[in-house]
Design a protein around this motif. Structure first.
Motif, mmCIF file in Angstrom:
data_model
loop_
_atom_site.group_PDB
_atom_site.id
_atom_site.type_symbol
_atom_site.label_atom_id
_atom_site.label_comp_id
_atom_site.label_asym_id
_atom_site.label_seq_id
_atom_site.Cartn_x
_atom_site.Cartn_y
_atom_site.Cartn_z
ATOM 1 N N PRO A 141 0.791 -1.242 0.000
ATOM 2 C CA PRO A 141 0.000 0.000 0.000
ATOM 3 C C PRO A 141 0.821 1.288 0.000
ATOM 4 C CG PRO A 141 -0.971 -1.592 1.491
ATOM 5 C CD PRO A 141 0.339 -2.184 1.037
ATOM 6 N N TRP A 142 1.931 1.319 0.772
ATOM 7 C CA TRP A 142 2.714 2.558 0.814
ATOM 8 C C TRP A 142 3.304 2.868 -0.555
ATOM 9 C CZ3 TRP A 142 7.563 4.535 -0.070
ATOM 10 C CH2 TRP A 142 7.837 5.779 0.493
ATOM 11 N N ILE A 143 3.806 1.852 -1.254
ATOM 12 C CA ILE A 143 4.353 2.045 -2.603
ATOM 13 C C ILE A 143 3.269 2.546 -3.539
ATOM 14 C CG2 ILE A 143 5.302 0.833 -4.613
ATOM 15 C CD1 ILE A 143 6.867 -0.939 -2.712
ATOM 16 N N ASP A 258 11.191 0.186 0.257
ATOM 17 C CA ASP A 258 10.040 0.888 -0.334
ATOM 18 C C ASP A 258 10.486 2.240 -0.883
ATOM 19 O OD1 ASP A 258 8.341 -1.157 0.363
ATOM 20 O OD2 ASP A 258 7.486 -0.146 2.108
ATOM 21 N N HIS A 259 11.210 2.987 -0.060
ATOM 22 C CA HIS A 259 11.681 4.320 -0.460
ATOM 23 C C HIS A 259 12.639 4.228 -1.655
ATOM 24 C CE1 HIS A 259 12.784 8.592 0.403
ATOM 25 N NE2 HIS A 259 13.901 8.223 -0.207
ATOM 26 N N GLY A 265 14.117 3.421 -8.133
ATOM 27 C CA GLY A 265 13.871 2.315 -9.056
ATOM 28 C C GLY A 265 14.661 1.057 -8.769
ATOM 29 N N PHE A 266 15.150 0.891 -7.541
ATOM 30 C CA PHE A 266 15.838 -0.349 -7.188
ATOM 31 C C PHE A 266 15.605 -0.650 -5.716
ATOM 32 C CE2 PHE A 266 19.009 2.859 -6.059
ATOM 33 C CZ PHE A 266 19.498 2.389 -4.839
ATOM 34 N N ALA A 267 15.822 -1.911 -5.334
ATOM 35 C CA ALA A 267 15.776 -2.328 -3.936
ATOM 36 C C ALA A 267 17.026 -3.149 -3.668
ATOM 37 C CB ALA A 267 14.521 -3.150 -3.649
ATOM 38 N N LEU A 268 17.576 -3.029 -2.470
ATOM 39 C CA LEU A 268 18.786 -3.768 -2.120
ATOM 40 C C LEU A 268 18.436 -5.169 -1.608
ATOM 41 C CD1 LEU A 268 20.803 -1.015 -0.194
ATOM 42 C CD2 LEU A 268 21.108 -1.752 -2.562
ATOM 43 N N ASP A 274 16.246 -1.852 6.067
ATOM 44 C CA ASP A 274 14.924 -2.205 5.569
ATOM 45 C C ASP A 274 13.924 -2.404 6.700
ATOM 46 O OD1 ASP A 274 13.093 -2.560 3.587
ATOM 47 O OD2 ASP A 274 13.683 -4.611 3.066
ATOM 48 N N ASN A 275 12.683 -2.026 6.432
ATOM 49 C CA ASN A 275 11.577 -2.260 7.343
ATOM 50 C C ASN A 275 10.279 -2.202 6.544
ATOM 51 O OD1 ASN A 275 10.978 0.547 7.023
ATOM 52 N ND2 ASN A 275 12.373 1.044 8.701
ATOM 53 N N ILE A 276 9.156 -2.368 7.216
ATOM 54 C CA ILE A 276 7.860 -2.387 6.547
ATOM 55 C C ILE A 276 7.000 -1.263 7.093
ATOM 56 C CG2 ILE A 276 5.788 -3.750 6.066
ATOM 57 C CD1 ILE A 276 7.377 -6.236 6.801
#
Length: 421
Positions: A141-143, A258-259, A265-268, A274-276
């Motif tokens: 949802p946040w994305i 998310d951020h 445009g990428f995620a590690l 990282d968190n939710i």
């Protein structure tokens, strides 16, 4: 003005690893000819893209890159009509994007920096901003909500650029060129505040910087290189030693995936920051009156869970949630909660006083966590079905990114549950 020097072919090769495309060689020649200084680094083709590696042993506190002010791309150091945030009511992101987009139509346009930027197709597949409604609906949802906000900002910025630059000054760019340039600016600017910009909001102090742009992100701010500013340019300095061939990083900040996904445009794969964001599920436990009170207390939203714990804001929201609307604003329990929020009561004292309430809070938290997992599994299944549908064949990269993010989130919850049995 300092005299430009043309780097020799052998000198240029000192800063290029094998297999780097020719466009990057042109940019390297350009920055060296304009008095950039590089030390013990190479542009390299890596499994995750282009980056910077050590060409030899690098010590801690070494300056490895200097980019002079003349190479910076921002609304202070370039000439672009109607774009100064001091002299015109401009939108910096919009105007800088208009400038970048206009370079396709500039006389003898062959800017080496523009030539190494990713194509629009890359941004369309990697940034949720450009994903289809069907994919976004199945994202966390946040994305989803942040991408919708970006879409509105992009729309407003395009209208501003057309009015202020294209219509008023005859600057050429198409809508697609602007959208590409807007994504370039969003993903490739760093904070930069010239002295005359002391009144400009921090979020508008944006600059792009050739070569420094090659340094990839790592969340470990205590190990990544520092980027410092001075009147003559930008410097990259190490905070740890590097062995030959080791990738060298800077940090954009300690952001969760998310951020990173929505902004860059990428995620590690392994992101220690990282968190939710669990706002969506915590809000489902709160009445409108609960949310009103939390808003007044500056505790409305920003609820996070990582593999170790939930944040203090989450616990405060759930503590309020178990107080019925009829009891809000009256009674000892409510006013003790207010004291806890305002720091007039210690958390340990509150927990001891309201032991039964804390058990209810724990039960509600368990329900929230279970709801996140159930929701994530349902959305992941939807996305997997889309992958198998030819209708979404061209969206497989964005669908894959959304599935990957749900997987990371569910993995965080699994670790959280294991540590909090």
């Amino acid at each position: 003005m300092p005299k430009r020097r043309r780097p020799s072919s052998s000198h240029r090769q000192d800063f290029l690893a094998d297999g780097v495309p020719e466009a990057h060689q042109r940019l390297l020649e350009h920055v060296l000819a304009n008095n950039a200084r590089l030390s013990k680094v190479k542009i390299a083709k890596l499994p995750h893209g282009i980056g910077i590696v050590a060409s030899e042993r690098v010590q801690k506190n070494e300056e490895i890159t200097f980019i002079p002010k003349s190479l910076l791309v921002n609304l202070y150091d370039i000439e672009f009509p109607n774009s100064s945030p001091i002299d015109h009511p401009t939108k910096v992101h919009s105007s800088l994007a208009a400038y970048v987009a206009s370079q396709f139509h500039a006389p003898n346009s062959n800017d080496p920096f523009i030539s190494i930027l990713p194509p629009f197709s890359s941004f369309k597949s990697s940034m949720p901003l450009f994903w289809s409604k069907e994919v976004l609906t199945n994202c966390p949802p946040w994305i989803h909500s942040f991408a919708l906000k970006q879409q509105e900002k992009l729309k407003d910025d395009y209208e501003h650029a057309v009015k202020v630059h294209r219509d008023a000054r005859g600057v050429e760019f198409s809508k697609e060129e602007f959208e590409w340039a807007w994504a370039v600016v969003n993903t490739r600017t760093i904070y930069y505040r010239p002295k005359k910009w002391y009144k400009v909001p921090a979020e508008d102090c944006m600059t792009m910087c050739p070569f420094i742009d090659y340094y990839n992100h790592d969340a470990r701010g205590d190990e990544s290189c520092t980027v410092s500013f001075s009147t003559d340019g930008l410097r990259v300095t190490t905070q740890k030693p590097y062995a030959p061939g080791e990738e060298i990083f800077v940090t954009y900040g300690e952001y969760n995936n998310d951020h990173l996904l929505v902004e860059y445009g990428f995620a590690l794969p392994a992101n220690r920051a990282d968190n939710i964001n669990i706002d969506h599920w915590v809000f489902s436990k709160l009445s409108s009156r609960h949310q009103e009170i939390l808003r007044e207390m500056s505790f409305n939203g920003g609820y996070l869970l990582d593999e170790n714990e939930v944040c203090y804001r989450t616990m405060m929201a759930l503590r309020l949630a178990i107080i019925s609307d009829d009891d809000l604003g009256i009674g000892k329990r409510y006013w003790d909660f207010v004291k806890l929020v305002e720091g007039e009561m210690e958390e340990d004292e509150y927990v001891e006083l309201y032991e039964m309430d804390e058990k209810m809070v724990g039960g509600m938290l368990k329900e929230v966590v279970e709801a996140v997992v159930k929701y994530g599994e349902e959305k992941t299944e939807n996305l997997r079905q889309m992958l198998a549908d030819e209708e979404f064949l061209e969206q497989k990269d964005s669908i894959g990114s959304a599935i990957e993010r749900w997987g990371q989130m569910i993995d965080i919850i699994a670790k959280y549950r294991e540590k909090n049995k």
